[in-house]
Motif scaffolding. Structure first.
Motif, PDB file in Angstrom:
ATOM      1  N   TYR A 130       0.808  -1.214   0.000  1.00 28.51           N
ATOM      2  CA  TYR A 130       0.000   0.000   0.000  1.00 28.51           C
ATOM      3  C   TYR A 130       0.842   1.265   0.000  1.00 28.51           C
ATOM      4  N   GLN A 131       2.059   1.176   0.502  1.00 27.61           N
ATOM      5  CA  GLN A 131       2.842   2.391   0.727  1.00 27.61           C
ATOM      6  C   GLN A 131       3.826   2.699  -0.397  1.00 27.61           C
ATOM      7  N   ALA A 132       4.140   1.707  -1.222  1.00 26.81           N
ATOM      8  CA  ALA A 132       5.096   1.944  -2.313  1.00 26.81           C
ATOM      9  C   ALA A 132       4.473   2.847  -3.378  1.00 26.81           C
ATOM     10  N   GLN A 204      -4.966   3.217  -0.629  1.00 25.12           N
ATOM     11  CA  GLN A 204      -3.924   4.134  -1.080  1.00 25.12           C
ATOM     12  C   GLN A 204      -2.993   4.510   0.079  1.00 25.12           C
ATOM     13  N   ALA A 205      -1.853   5.095  -0.264  1.00 23.89           N
ATOM     14  CA  ALA A 205      -0.798   5.305   0.734  1.00 23.89           C
ATOM     15  C   ALA A 205      -1.268   6.158   1.907  1.00 23.89           C
ATOM     16  N   GLU A 206      -1.978   7.280   1.649  1.00 19.71           N
ATOM     17  CA  GLU A 206      -2.406   8.130   2.757  1.00 19.71           C
ATOM     18  C   GLU A 206      -3.466   7.435   3.601  1.00 19.71           C
ATOM     19  N   VAL A 232     -11.864   3.316   5.501  1.00 18.46           N
ATOM     20  CA  VAL A 232     -10.526   3.305   6.100  1.00 18.46           C
ATOM     21  C   VAL A 232     -10.636   2.999   7.590  1.00 18.46           C
ATOM     22  N   ALA A 233     -11.585   3.620   8.270  1.00 19.73           N
ATOM     23  CA  ALA A 233     -11.758   3.379   9.701  1.00 19.73           C
ATOM     24  C   ALA A 233     -12.124   1.922   9.979  1.00 19.73           C
ATOM     25  N   SER A 584      -7.136  13.469   1.343  1.00 19.60           N
ATOM     26  CA  SER A 584      -7.242  14.621   0.444  1.00 19.60           C
ATOM     27  C   SER A 584      -7.772  14.295  -0.943  1.00 19.60           C
ATOM     28  N   THR A 585      -8.068  13.024  -1.218  1.00 21.58           N
ATOM     29  CA  THR A 585      -8.490  12.638  -2.565  1.00 21.58           C
ATOM     30  C   THR A 585      -9.903  12.075  -2.544  1.00 21.58           C
TER      31      THR A 585
END
Length: 744
Positions: A130-132, A204-206, A232-233, A584-585
């Motif tokens: 997820y972070q790359a 996604q990364a964020e 996400v939560a 933010s997206t």
């Protein structure tokens, strides 16, 4: 060969490449499913062994049975939940790191040699999936997402993160083709149904940073509409259960959402991730034993949600029970003994100063007996002594009836019903609520069932009153529940209380859920910006020792006094470290729809967080204005939207028009079958059936939901419904993923 032939050959070659890649991935997925079945057989075998242990005729065998069966049942449930989309990710790493690809899935699996076959998405080793990014590939060359239907791989989507490393691999003869147009965009374009789905393959990364945030303290996730805050939560809750299962399963995880509609929408997310040890409750269900779905009108909801209500309810909890006796007179031996208003008032103040009302029940009889005995002056009475006096009084039905009537065990609903009396309400509301506010409260409490806004009030009273002490032989409670101060047995008193209250239908029974049992290990609050001060007090009691995840967007708030709510929230979270994450997206709305909603927010002065929408459809929202026949215009708009999208359609209406619009649509034959032949039933309550495509909702009902298409009927009326109507309409305009139309 012409240019068209080249293009055709390229397409054929691309199709063959995709089919080849799918076939290769299918071979691995088949292997994983075989191992899944083997793991399920092993779990069932463990359960059978546990049952056999229970046949041993000693206590140890029963303990082993319970432990083995419990663990086996958990594993079986986890394996069953993982079947859909079991394998969804693959990482191909630089040659210096690992020659073999790493596969990511909903759960972790090992093969028969105990080697890792599938990495659980929550494991540290999966975080890089997820972070790359292309800017920071973290030694990942290619990231692949597998799309599946059951055990069948239906597609693959690749992202090239490190072109230089790919060239090195190809120079060594390793082939890593890049296929597809991006997993995220494919996911965003799919049709919506009636339930939220996990985004485990496309986090996604964020979003991943928030999911994997520290387990202690408070994680606050903010962001504008469509940024994935809710899902996400929920993935964070699954992550916490994975990282510290003992703590969170034993203490419990509470997920609080705005409505039953919303809870049904999200109910499959956590089970699809293999997690079932979670309590999902709407704000009308937080208190055990109560399920409220009805909302008060906005003006009443604002009164009931105010922090002033807590002061009023504390006053109510101290009221003398209406109709209770004001004095007691008894003749004993040579004396007339009297408990008059003055003596009873003093005793009442003494008891109330010592703690919650119901907790004083074991002390009441002893204190009253003390007050009566202090009046004994005759020689015959004094010669008989205190023990004989107590025996005579506890055998006196008039005295026992007086005790129960003067200091009855009380429950919260009973005390709330007292406030239907205008005089009592005026007494406790003095200086807090105006005459008009009291009138609105009295009118609202005329309904038989509690509203969602009443539930925090019942909880407040429950805590102000305290639990009725349990009658138990347990040694730790003996001094409180079996003995009076002074050593007098009160079993007869409780028997009298049962006799007086249980058969009468007045609503009292010893509660099965104790106040001290309420706190959870983790509390997740969605749409946190909407909670009233009283709701924050209610939820806060469940999370005194918990870690928290709070999701919200201030611009979408339906509570008119944000400072008051912020103060109540701060009290609920006092002493806990705060970790803040901002998304933010906007992944939900098309750019065209969100630009329309954002323009509205700016026009009406909302201080809105405006995320960037990543997807464009080229279709602008449609405004149907000046319609002479609102019914016909609404029908045309709904049919048009339903025929152009394959997923769900929300028809959002003012509260006052809900029944009217339901009747318009339900009686229209053309809506019985949409253009695709699918059932398009109209359902005013968002029934959980996955078949219903068209649903009628109010603005507040849409909180946290999303639809392929939205038709907004009379948006100006939605805006005018309450002082926060502009925020509500902004929420409504951000619910659609594909099409938006307004009719006015």
């Amino acid at each position: 060969m012409g240019r068209g032939d080249v293009s055709l050959n390229d397409k054929l070659a691309e199709t063959e490449l995709v089919e080849r890649e799918i076939e290769a991935e299918q071979a691995f997925v088949d292997r994983v499913y075989l191992q899944l079945e083997e793991s399920a057989r092993n779990a069932r075998q463990l359960a059978r062994e546990g049952e056999n242990r229970g046949k041993l005729e000693h206590e140890g065998g029963l303990v082993e049975r319970d432990a083995m069966v419990y663990q086996a049942a958990k594993r079986i449930a986890q394996l069953d939940a993982a079947h859909e989309g079991l394998v969804f990710g693959r990482l191909d790493l630089q040659r210096s790191v690992d020659r073999k690809p790493r596969y990511i899935g909903r759960i972790g699996l090992r093969d028969s040699r105990r080697d890792s076959l599938l990495i659980d998405w929550r494991a540290p080793a999966a975080a890089v999936f997820y972070q790359a990014t292309a800017a920071d590939p973290r030694r990942v060359v290619r990231r692949r997402v597998l799309r599946s239907s059951g055990p069948r791989v239906t597609g693959v989507e690749d992202e090239l993160l490190d072109a230089e490393a790919l060239a090195e691999l190809e120079a060594d003869g390793v082939e890593l083709p890049i296929v597809g147009e991006g997993a995220l965009m494919a996911q965003l374009s799919r049709a919506r149904d009636r339930q939220m789905h996990s985004i485990v393959a496309t986090i996604q990364a964020e979003q991943d940073l928030a999911i994997r945030a520290p387990g202690r303290g408070v994680v606050s996730i903010t962001g504008g509409p469509g940024t994935g805050k809710t899902v996400v939560a929920l993935h964070r809750a699954a992550y916490l259960l994975y990282t510290d299962r003992r703590r969170y399963e034993s203490g419990g995880v509470l997920v609080v959402g705005p409505s039953g509609v919303f809870m049904r929408y999200i109910e499959r997310v956590l089970p699809s991730l293999g997690e079932t040890a979670v309590a999902l409750r709407s704000l009308g269900e937080v208190v055990d034993g109560i399920r409220a779905t009805r909302h008060d009108e906005p003006a009443v909801a604002d009164i009931k949600g105010s922090a002033r209500m807590a002061t009023m309810l504390r006053r109510a909890a101290r009221l003398q029970a209406p109709g209770s006796p004001e004095q007691f007179r008894v003749f004993w031996r040579d004396d007339v003994l009297v408990l008059d208003r003055g003596i009873l008032g003093r005793i009442r103040r003494q008891l109330m100063s010592q703690g919650r009302r119901n907790r004083q029940l074991p002390r009441v009889t002893g204190i009253l007996l003390d007050a009566l005995w202090s009046q004994v002056a005759g020689e015959r009475g004094l010669d008989r002594g205190r023990e004989a006096f107590d025996d005579d009084m506890l055998g006196n039905d008039d005295f026992l009836d007086f005790v129960v009537a003067w200091w009855p065990p009380l429950d919260a609903r009973t005390v709330l019903q007292w406030l239907r009396d205008p005089e009592l309400l005026a007494q406790v509301a003095d200086g807090l609520f105006s005459a008009e506010e009291q009138r609105l409260l009295l009118k609202s409490w005329g309904a038989a069932d509690p509203s969602v806004e009443d539930v925090p009030l019942i909880d407040e009273l429950r805590y102000a009153l305290g639990d009725v002490p349990l009658r138990t032989e347990d040694e730790r409670d003996l001094d409180e529940t079996s003995l009076l101060e002074g050593g007098v047995d009160v079993q007869e008193l409780f028997t009298a209380a049962d006799r007086e209250f249980a058969p009468s239908g007045r609503g009292w029974a010893p509660p099965t859920h104790r106040l001290e049992d309420d706190p959870f290990a983790h509390v997740l609050v969605d749409e946190g910006q909407d909670l009233t001060p009283m709701q924050w007090r209610m939820v806060g009691r469940r999370g005194k020792t918990a870690s928290w995840t709070i999701v919200g967007d201030p611009a979408q708030s339906s509570w008119p006094e944000p400072e008051e709510a912020a103060e109540a929230r701060a009290v609920a979270l006092e002493g806990k470290e705060l970790h803040e994450f901002h998304l933010s997206t906007n992944y939900r709305n098309s750019a065209e729809i969100y630009q329309y909603a954002a323009a509205y927010a700016q026009r009406v002065g909302l201080d809105a967080d405006l995320p960037t929408a990543v997807r464009s459809t080229g279709v602008q929202p449609e405004e149907i204005t000046g319609a002479g026949d609102l019914e016909a215009a609404t029908r045309r708009a709904v049919l048009d939207v339903a025929s152009r999208v394959s997923g769900t359609v929300g028809v959002v209406v003012p509260v006052a028009r809900r029944s009217e619009v339901n009747a318009w649509l339900a009686s229209w034959p053309e809506l019985a079958e949409d253009a695709a032949g699918a059932r398009a039933a109209i359902d005013s309550s968002v029934a959980p059936s996955g078949e219903d495509r068209v649903v009628v909702l109010t603005g507040l009902d849409t909180k946290g939901l999303e639809f392929d298409g939205i038709v907004v009927v009379e948006p100006e009326e939605i805006e005018a419904e309450s002082v926060t109507g502009r925020s509500t309409l902004y929420v409504v305009l951000t619910r659609a993923t594909q099409l938006l139309a307004t009719v006015s």
